[in-house]
Design a protein around this motif. Structure first.
Motif, mmCIF file in Angstrom:
data_model
loop_
_atom_site.group_PDB
_atom_site.id
_atom_site.type_symbol
_atom_site.label_atom_id
_atom_site.label_comp_id
_atom_site.label_asym_id
_atom_site.label_seq_id
_atom_site.Cartn_x
_atom_site.Cartn_y
_atom_site.Cartn_z
ATOM 1 N N LYS A 61 0.834 -1.212 0.000
ATOM 2 C CA LYS A 61 0.000 0.000 0.000
ATOM 3 C C LYS A 61 0.863 1.254 0.000
ATOM 4 O O LYS A 61 0.535 2.238 -0.666
ATOM 5 C CB LYS A 61 -0.937 -0.013 1.209
ATOM 6 C CG LYS A 61 -1.822 1.225 1.265
ATOM 7 C CD LYS A 61 -2.997 1.012 2.144
ATOM 8 C CE LYS A 61 -3.850 2.235 2.336
ATOM 9 N NZ LYS A 61 -3.903 3.226 1.327
ATOM 10 N N LEU A 62 1.990 1.202 0.677
ATOM 11 C CA LEU A 62 2.880 2.361 0.723
ATOM 12 C C LEU A 62 3.376 2.719 -0.671
ATOM 13 O O LEU A 62 3.374 3.892 -1.054
ATOM 14 C CB LEU A 62 4.061 2.087 1.655
ATOM 15 C CG LEU A 62 5.109 3.188 1.749
ATOM 16 C CD1 LEU A 62 4.489 4.458 2.327
ATOM 17 C CD2 LEU A 62 6.278 2.739 2.598
ATOM 18 N N LEU A 63 3.781 1.729 -1.444
ATOM 19 C CA LEU A 63 4.268 2.004 -2.802
ATOM 20 C C LEU A 63 3.156 2.552 -3.688
ATOM 21 O O LEU A 63 3.378 3.470 -4.480
ATOM 22 C CB LEU A 63 4.867 0.739 -3.415
ATOM 23 C CG LEU A 63 6.151 0.231 -2.779
ATOM 24 C CD1 LEU A 63 6.601 -1.064 -3.442
ATOM 25 C CD2 LEU A 63 7.249 1.268 -2.858
ATOM 26 N N THR A 64 1.958 2.011 -3.539
ATOM 27 C CA THR A 64 0.818 2.509 -4.299
ATOM 28 C C THR A 64 0.528 3.961 -3.929
ATOM 29 O O THR A 64 0.285 4.797 -4.805
ATOM 30 C CB THR A 64 -0.428 1.638 -4.035
ATOM 31 O OG1 THR A 64 -0.118 0.282 -4.338
ATOM 32 C CG2 THR A 64 -1.610 2.078 -4.876
ATOM 33 N N ASP A 65 0.563 4.282 -2.650
ATOM 34 C CA ASP A 65 0.329 5.656 -2.198
ATOM 35 C C ASP A 65 1.387 6.602 -2.755
ATOM 36 O O ASP A 65 1.074 7.722 -3.171
ATOM 37 C CB ASP A 65 0.314 5.729 -0.670
ATOM 38 C CG ASP A 65 -0.924 5.079 -0.071
ATOM 39 O OD1 ASP A 65 -1.899 4.839 -0.809
ATOM 40 O OD2 ASP A 65 -0.903 4.812 1.152
ATOM 41 N N ILE A 66 2.634 6.172 -2.766
ATOM 42 C CA ILE A 66 3.716 7.012 -3.291
ATOM 43 C C ILE A 66 3.512 7.259 -4.779
ATOM 44 O O ILE A 66 3.659 8.395 -5.258
ATOM 45 C CB ILE A 66 5.095 6.372 -3.003
ATOM 46 C CG1 ILE A 66 5.374 6.412 -1.504
ATOM 47 C CG2 ILE A 66 6.204 7.076 -3.782
ATOM 48 C CD1 ILE A 66 6.605 5.644 -1.079
ATOM 49 N N GLU A 67 3.161 6.229 -5.516
ATOM 50 C CA GLU A 67 2.922 6.390 -6.954
ATOM 51 C C GLU A 67 1.750 7.332 -7.226
ATOM 52 O O GLU A 67 1.819 8.188 -8.113
ATOM 53 C CB GLU A 67 2.651 5.035 -7.600
ATOM 54 C CG GLU A 67 3.871 4.163 -7.733
ATOM 55 C CD GLU A 67 3.543 2.791 -8.295
ATOM 56 O OE1 GLU A 67 2.341 2.481 -8.499
ATOM 57 O OE2 GLU A 67 4.495 2.031 -8.535
ATOM 58 N N GLU A 68 0.674 7.179 -6.452
ATOM 59 C CA GLU A 68 -0.485 8.061 -6.630
ATOM 60 C C GLU A 68 -0.142 9.501 -6.272
ATOM 61 O O GLU A 68 -0.583 10.437 -6.948
ATOM 62 C CB GLU A 68 -1.652 7.559 -5.784
ATOM 63 C CG GLU A 68 -2.273 6.275 -6.301
ATOM 64 C CD GLU A 68 -3.335 5.724 -5.371
ATOM 65 O OE1 GLU A 68 -3.579 6.316 -4.300
ATOM 66 O OE2 GLU A 68 -3.920 4.684 -5.722
ATOM 67 N N SER A 69 0.640 9.693 -5.234
ATOM 68 C CA SER A 69 1.052 11.046 -4.844
ATOM 69 C C SER A 69 1.907 11.680 -5.938
ATOM 70 O O SER A 69 1.724 12.851 -6.285
ATOM 71 C CB SER A 69 1.831 11.012 -3.530
ATOM 72 O OG SER A 69 1.015 10.568 -2.494
ATOM 73 N N TYR A 70 2.827 10.913 -6.473
ATOM 74 C CA TYR A 70 3.689 11.421 -7.549
ATOM 75 C C TYR A 70 2.843 11.813 -8.762
ATOM 76 O O TYR A 70 3.038 12.887 -9.334
ATOM 77 C CB TYR A 70 4.738 10.380 -7.948
ATOM 78 C CG TYR A 70 5.544 10.802 -9.144
ATOM 79 C CD1 TYR A 70 6.583 11.721 -9.026
ATOM 80 C CD2 TYR A 70 5.249 10.313 -10.414
ATOM 81 C CE1 TYR A 70 7.310 12.133 -10.123
ATOM 82 C CE2 TYR A 70 5.971 10.729 -11.520
ATOM 83 C CZ TYR A 70 6.994 11.628 -11.371
ATOM 84 O OH TYR A 70 7.706 12.052 -12.459
ATOM 85 N N THR A 71 1.921 10.949 -9.144
ATOM 86 C CA THR A 71 1.074 11.229 -10.301
ATOM 87 C C THR A 71 0.259 12.496 -10.087
ATOM 88 O O THR A 71 0.147 13.329 -10.987
ATOM 89 C CB THR A 71 0.135 10.026 -10.563
ATOM 90 O OG1 THR A 71 0.925 8.860 -10.787
ATOM 91 C CG2 THR A 71 -0.747 10.278 -11.779
ATOM 92 N N GLU A 72 -0.297 12.645 -8.899
ATOM 93 C CA GLU A 72 -1.091 13.842 -8.620
ATOM 94 C C GLU A 72 -0.226 15.095 -8.654
ATOM 95 O O GLU A 72 -0.621 16.127 -9.208
ATOM 96 C CB GLU A 72 -1.786 13.715 -7.265
ATOM 97 C CG GLU A 72 -2.730 14.865 -6.987
ATOM 98 C CD GLU A 72 -3.622 14.624 -5.788
ATOM 99 O OE1 GLU A 72 -4.142 15.622 -5.265
ATOM 100 O OE2 GLU A 72 -3.793 13.468 -5.385
#
Length: 66
Positions: A5-16
């Motif tokens: 979940k941490l990696l998914t959150d980081i990817e979503e934050s970067y994309t945003e």
């Protein structure tokens, strides 16, 4: 394999941050920084003046007690 979940959150934050955030221009950033610096100096001066007034008042009060 399931992603953490941490990696998914980081990817979503970067994309945003990369595609959905509107960043200020250099000119806007400089103007905002100058406004913040001026406001900080004004607030510091107000606090300094208030401190001097209270200091002088305390010296007056203590000198009257002697």
């Amino acid at each position: 394999m399931k992603k953490l979940k941490l990696l998914t959150d980081i990817e979503e934050s970067y994309t945003e941050l990369r595609y959905k955030t509107s960043w200020p221009t250099k000119g806007q950033l400089i103007k905002s920084a100058i406004i913040v610096m001026i406001a900080s100096v004004i607030i510091a001066l107000i606090i300094f003046v208030m401190d001097q007034i209270v200091d002088n008042l305390m010296h007056l009060i203590y000198s009257l007690g002697n």
